[in-house]
Motif scaffolding. Structure first.
Motif, PDB file in Angstrom:
ATOM      1  N   THR A  79       6.733  11.353   2.149  1.00 46.11           N
ATOM      2  CA  THR A  79       6.307  12.313   0.954  1.00 46.11           C
ATOM      3  C   THR A  79       7.047  13.490   0.786  1.00 46.11           C
ATOM      4  O   THR A  79       7.574  14.034  -0.383  1.00 46.11           O
ATOM      5  CB  THR A  79       4.989  12.526   1.196  1.00 46.11           C
ATOM      6  OG1 THR A  79       4.269  11.407   1.593  1.00 46.11           O
ATOM      7  CG2 THR A  79       4.513  13.317  -0.053  1.00 46.11           C
ATOM      8  N   GLU A 136       0.781  -1.336  -0.074  1.00 49.53           N
ATOM      9  CA  GLU A 136      -0.149   0.033  -0.044  1.00 49.53           C
ATOM     10  C   GLU A 136       0.721   1.480  -0.028  1.00 49.53           C
ATOM     11  O   GLU A 136       0.437   2.023  -0.659  1.00 49.53           O
ATOM     12  CB  GLU A 136      -0.854   0.106   1.237  1.00 49.53           C
ATOM     13  CG  GLU A 136      -2.225  -0.897   1.007  1.00 49.53           C
ATOM     14  CD  GLU A 136      -2.840  -1.250   2.271  1.00 49.53           C
ATOM     15  OE1 GLU A 136      -2.532  -0.659   3.282  1.00 49.53           O
ATOM     16  OE2 GLU A 136      -3.314  -2.279   2.401  1.00 49.53           O
ATOM     17  N   LYS A 185       2.425   1.705  -3.501  1.00 50.53           N
ATOM     18  CA  LYS A 185       1.464   2.246  -4.272  1.00 50.53           C
ATOM     19  C   LYS A 185       1.224   4.010  -3.922  1.00 50.53           C
ATOM     20  O   LYS A 185       1.090   4.487  -5.019  1.00 50.53           O
ATOM     21  CB  LYS A 185       0.301   1.704  -4.226  1.00 50.53           C
ATOM     22  CG  LYS A 185       0.012   0.148  -5.077  1.00 50.53           C
ATOM     23  CD  LYS A 185      -0.926  -0.564  -4.746  1.00 50.53           C
ATOM     24  CE  LYS A 185      -0.887  -2.033  -5.444  1.00 50.53           C
ATOM     25  NZ  LYS A 185      -1.721  -2.889  -5.064  1.00 50.53           N
ATOM     26  N   TYR A 186       1.103   4.132  -2.749  1.00 51.96           N
ATOM     27  CA  TYR A 186       0.908   5.613  -2.460  1.00 51.96           C
ATOM     28  C   TYR A 186       2.305   6.575  -3.144  1.00 51.96           C
ATOM     29  O   TYR A 186       1.916   7.510  -3.591  1.00 51.96           O
ATOM     30  CB  TYR A 186       0.682   5.832  -1.055  1.00 51.96           C
ATOM     31  CG  TYR A 186       0.705   7.311  -0.471  1.00 51.96           C
ATOM     32  CD1 TYR A 186      -0.256   8.083  -0.619  1.00 51.96           C
ATOM     33  CD2 TYR A 186       2.069   7.548   0.094  1.00 51.96           C
ATOM     34  CE1 TYR A 186      -0.161   9.178  -0.370  1.00 51.96           C
ATOM     35  CE2 TYR A 186       2.225   8.745   0.554  1.00 51.96           C
ATOM     36  CZ  TYR A 186       1.106   9.571   0.238  1.00 51.96           C
ATOM     37  OH  TYR A 186       1.083  11.251   0.772  1.00 51.96           O
ATOM     38  N   THR A 197       9.815   7.210  -8.686  1.00 49.66           N
ATOM     39  CA  THR A 197       9.858   6.378 -10.141  1.00 49.66           C
ATOM     40  C   THR A 197      10.515   5.090  -9.989  1.00 49.66           C
ATOM     41  O   THR A 197      10.622   4.477 -11.206  1.00 49.66           O
ATOM     42  CB  THR A 197      10.525   7.429 -11.179  1.00 49.66           C
ATOM     43  OG1 THR A 197      11.872   7.793 -10.473  1.00 49.66           O
ATOM     44  CG2 THR A 197       9.815   8.986 -11.152  1.00 49.66           C
ATOM     45  N   ILE A 231       4.491   5.804  -5.276  1.00 47.74           N
ATOM     46  CA  ILE A 231       4.544   5.848  -6.780  1.00 47.74           C
ATOM     47  C   ILE A 231       3.477   6.888  -7.392  1.00 47.74           C
ATOM     48  O   ILE A 231       3.995   7.893  -8.176  1.00 47.74           O
ATOM     49  CB  ILE A 231       4.109   4.581  -7.381  1.00 47.74           C
ATOM     50  CG1 ILE A 231       5.446   3.480  -7.169  1.00 47.74           C
ATOM     51  CG2 ILE A 231       4.193   4.678  -8.933  1.00 47.74           C
ATOM     52  CD1 ILE A 231       5.241   2.067  -7.363  1.00 47.74           C
ATOM     53  N   GLU A 232       2.378   6.940  -6.516  1.00 43.19           N
ATOM     54  CA  GLU A 232       1.343   8.157  -7.046  1.00 43.19           C
ATOM     55  C   GLU A 232       1.913   9.477  -6.714  1.00 43.19           C
ATOM     56  O   GLU A 232       1.680  10.496  -7.190  1.00 43.19           O
ATOM     57  CB  GLU A 232      -0.060   7.768  -6.185  1.00 43.19           C
ATOM     58  CG  GLU A 232      -1.190   7.105  -7.007  1.00 43.19           C
ATOM     59  CD  GLU A 232      -2.129   6.836  -5.806  1.00 43.19           C
ATOM     60  OE1 GLU A 232      -2.410   7.826  -4.925  1.00 43.19           O
ATOM     61  OE2 GLU A 232      -2.735   5.777  -5.989  1.00 43.19           O
ATOM     62  N   GLN A 233       2.686   9.384  -5.715  1.00 40.61           N
ATOM     63  CA  GLN A 233       3.370  10.899  -5.356  1.00 40.61           C
ATOM     64  C   GLN A 233       4.380  11.154  -6.062  1.00 40.61           C
ATOM     65  O   GLN A 233       4.782  12.469  -6.001  1.00 40.61           O
ATOM     66  CB  GLN A 233       3.899  10.749  -3.802  1.00 40.61           C
ATOM     67  CG  GLN A 233       2.524  10.523  -2.903  1.00 40.61           C
ATOM     68  CD  GLN A 233       1.466  11.499  -2.896  1.00 40.61           C
ATOM     69  OE1 GLN A 233       1.844  12.822  -3.144  1.00 40.61           O
ATOM     70  NE2 GLN A 233       0.230  10.941  -3.150  1.00 40.61           N
ATOM     71  N   GLY A 234       5.029  10.230  -7.098  1.00 42.95           N
ATOM     72  CA  GLY A 234       6.048  10.500  -7.951  1.00 42.95           C
ATOM     73  C   GLY A 234       7.185   9.907  -7.931  1.00 42.95           C
ATOM     74  O   GLY A 234       8.131  10.424  -8.426  1.00 42.95           O
TER      75      GLY A 234
END
Lengths: 138, 561
Positions: free
Chosen positions: B369, B82, B85-86, B93, B88-91
């Motif tokens: 983050t 989880e 995935k979070y 790479t 990766i969504e935040q950038g």
């Protein structure tokens, strides 16, 4: 006052290879004239107990940087009590959350040194507390 | 109140440091004559051209930005999935997977020594099943994956998971790590990562080399031998030693691969070390430029390599976690951004910035983050990546690059004369050198010669200090259901005969043959052997205790009994 050198055991218990801090502390204590036996990282509780008994140490200094310190200290302190080694001054350093410090002290740890503590401060603490302990005994 | 004297002193304060952090004397000002002796084509080279001081590629970040490959890892495989995935969504790479210490050290999660460590500072992974759960729903064909353990079980489980989902193994991107065998047991008094047994290299070490060979021959987009410089630097050495030791270890590994029949031009292309970005800004930038140059020059000189792709150093850089303080932790955000900038100006292919709560606990989601945001500010807002190697031509940076290159090369040659890295390690030379550096570096902090904000200057009382949110998988008890389920699976649900046969075969291959250990490890993983069992069996081959913590007896022995 006895002229016997202060004897310290240092090392790390269990699965934590971050040895840089404890080696710096070991060297500082040695440079201050203490006799220090450095056990290295990855030691078992029983190895620490054995060293404490064999070396007749005044102080034990352990370092923890990636968790598990409360559990490891619980196991160690149980064995220290069983072996009647409670006269040893137990010190812990490393990444310990503020809230855990009272718990550490309740277990029998005399002091917790957090990251950034000057080495000189630790050396002074050890000399002072060991002397105090000896006087109390006399 | 501040006195007149104090405010005057503060007002008049000037720079007093006249050496870099690795002890290179620097002048007040650099002029054209300071670089007059440097030959552009021979000593620097245009970007993407030998000796690559200016970068590995003609276009650098105009061709591809560096990877945001922050180190992450926490809690259970499911919770980590989880978080991944979070992030990766935040950038983020690319992935660098950090393990909790029982996984790292090859323990079972339910043995006493693992108590309190589960899911702390990394994720717990103990079998192929765990790895599958960690990777659930992730696009493995597009993702670059690397992981921290020195033994290849996790990388092998990753490959099996990708195969199971139908991905083409030849197209997987990733990094396989083996260097701890070149460090542990020498730099670190350790009981698990054994490099030498009775003067010979260990079976687990052999397995790592087998895996590297496998990667060279099968995984064409994986880079082998991912780490080393970072660990050495964090073990207390200076910038020159960091690069020289990294190159000495490369030489040793390269010789091993050549011995195994891998073409030296192919093997050298697959090396990608992780280096450290520490705090001395210009020295770090110059270090990376010098590193590329010496890397290429020594490959050409000592190995006769001619392929430009094989001569060129590509590296990932970790911002030094040890530079992050517990005191005034938010200040670490500034340290992270400055070091990250040095990495970018130095031409890193990937960068990791630690979370600001590094010296407190396992990073919280907010802190992780912000570590990504730091990199994004430099990527998207600063304009820094716009032009290739913008530091080139600076009288100071070119002069320092040249000076560092010479010092690095001299240090590499010294180690080669000692008989190479493994020999220097075996004889204790490495350990001794690191100890000397440790005294020098720590001394500067203790004496106040090196300012550490919040630690020896501009301090505030701890009770007034900012306290990060605590994320603690060990006390939140979120690992307990995982542990119960894992133990139930391991003890009751596996086909024990199948596990035993696979482990016996692994032991046989290790003991009786010179064959690669990669296939029997694949077989063991597919038969549901645990990571700890695999490592234990290979320890036994060398006559070592099955479990280094002395808390478990061998699965093979139990069944015999």
């Amino acid at each position: 006052m006895s002229n016997k050198k202060i004897k310290v055991i240092t090392g790390k218990i269990g699965t934590d290879g971050h040895y840089r801090g404890i080696e710096a502390v070991t060297r500082a204590l040695r440079d201050a004239g203490m006799e220090v036996v450095y056990l290295g990282a990855g030691r078992r509780v029983e190895e620490v107990i054995k060293a404490l008994s064999q070396e007749d140490a005044d102080v034990l200094g352990l370092s923890f940087l990636c968790g598990g310190h409360i559990q490891a200290m619980k196991r160690l302190m149980t064995r220290i009590k069983e072996e009647n080694l409670e006269h040893v001054l137990i010190l812990v350093g490393g990444i310990i959350y503020d809230d855990e410090i009272p718990e550490m002290k309740e277990l029998g740890v005399a002091e917790v040194f957090l990251p950034g503590t000057p080495l000189a401060h630790m050396v002074d603490y050890v000399s002072r507390e060991v002397e105090k302990g000896k006087k109390n005994k006399e | 109140m501040v006195s007149t004297k104090e405010i005057t002193e503060m007002y008049r304060e000037k720079v007093t440091e006249n050496t870099t952090s690795s002890g290179i004397p620097v002048k007040e000002v650099y002029n054209p004559e300071d670089i007059a002796h440097i030959d552009y084509d021979k000593d620097i080279g245009s970007p993407g051209k030998y000796p690559f001081a200016r970068g590995h590629h003609p276009l650098m970040y105009r061709g591809k930005l560096w990877n945001i490959r922050n180190i992450t890892g926490l809690s259970t495989p499911k919770a980590y999935n989880e978080r991944l995935k979070y992030l990766i969504e935040q950038g983020m790479t690319a992935i660098e997977c950090e393990l909790d210490s029982p996984t790292f050290y090859g323990l079972e999660p339910d043995q006493p020594s693992a108590d309190g460590h589960l899911g702390v500072c990394g994720t717990c992974l103990h079998s192929l099943k765990d790895v599958e759960e960690m990777l659930e729903g992730l696009p493995l064909d597009g993702l670059s994956f690397s992981s921290a353990p020195s033994t290849p079980e996790l990388s092998q489980a990753y490959i099996l998971t990708a195969m199971k989902h139908g991905f083409d193994v030849g197209k997987l991107r990733g990094l396989a790590l083996i260097p701890h065998f070149y460090l542990f047991n020498t730099c670190i008094p350790d009981q698990e990562y054994i490099t030498f047994v009775n003067g010979h290299t260990s079976t687990i070490f052999r397995w790592s080399n087998d895996f590297l060979e496998y990667v060279c021959k099968n995984l064409f987009k994986w880079n082998g031998w991912y780490s080393s410089g970072y660990d050495i630097r964090e073990a207390f050495c200076d910038a020159i030693q960091e690069i020289a030791y990294t190159i000495a270890i490369r030489n040793e590994t390269l010789r091993e691969l050549v011995k195994r029949g891998v073409d030296v031009n192919v093997a050298a292309q697959r090396f990608m070390p992780v280096l450290c970005v520490n705090q001395d800004f210009f020295e770090e930038v110059a270090k990376f430029r010098a590193a590329r140059r010496v890397w290429a020059e020594t490959l050409k000189r000592d190995f006769g390599i001619t392929d430009p792709n094989a001569l060129c150093l590509r590296f990932h850089a970790n911002v030094a976690g040890s530079s992050f303080t517990r005191q005034q932790p938010l200040v670490n955000l500034m340290r992270g951004s400055l070091s990250c900038l040095a990495g970018v100006l130095g031409g890193a292919l990937g960068i990791q910035v630690p979370s600001y709560d590094e010296a407190w606990a396992t990073p919280s989601e907010d802190a992780a983050t912000l570590a990504i945001r730091t990199q994004q500010i430099i990527r998207y807002e600063s304009g820094v990546p716009r032009v290739v190697d913008p530091m080139a031509g600076s009288y100071y940076v070119e002069s320092l690059t040249n000076e560092m290159a010479q010092r690095i090369e001299a240090e590499v040659d010294k180690i080669e004369k000692l008989g190479g890295w493994l020999e220097a390690m075996r004889t204790g030379w490495v350990k001794n050198e690191l100890e000397k550096s440790q005294i020098a570096i720590q001394g500067k902090i203790e004496s106040g010669e090196k300012t550490v904000i919040g630690v020896n200057r501009f301090t505030i009382p701890p009770e007034e200090d900012f306290k990060p949110k605590r994320y603690a998988p060990d006390v939140s008890r979120e690992v307990e259901p995982y542990l119960a389920e894992y133990v139930e699976w391991r003890d009751k649900k596996r086909d024990k005969e199948k596990v035993k046969r696979a482990l016996e075969n692994l032991r046989h291959t290790a003991e009786k043959t010179n064959d690669s250990l990669v296939p029997p490890v694949f077989e063991a993983l597919e038969a549901d052997a645990t990571f700890a069992e695999i490592r234990g069996v290979l320890r036994m081959v060398d006559g070592l205790e099955y479990d280094w913590a002395g808390e478990r007896i061998s699965f093979l022995e139990v069944d015999k009994g």
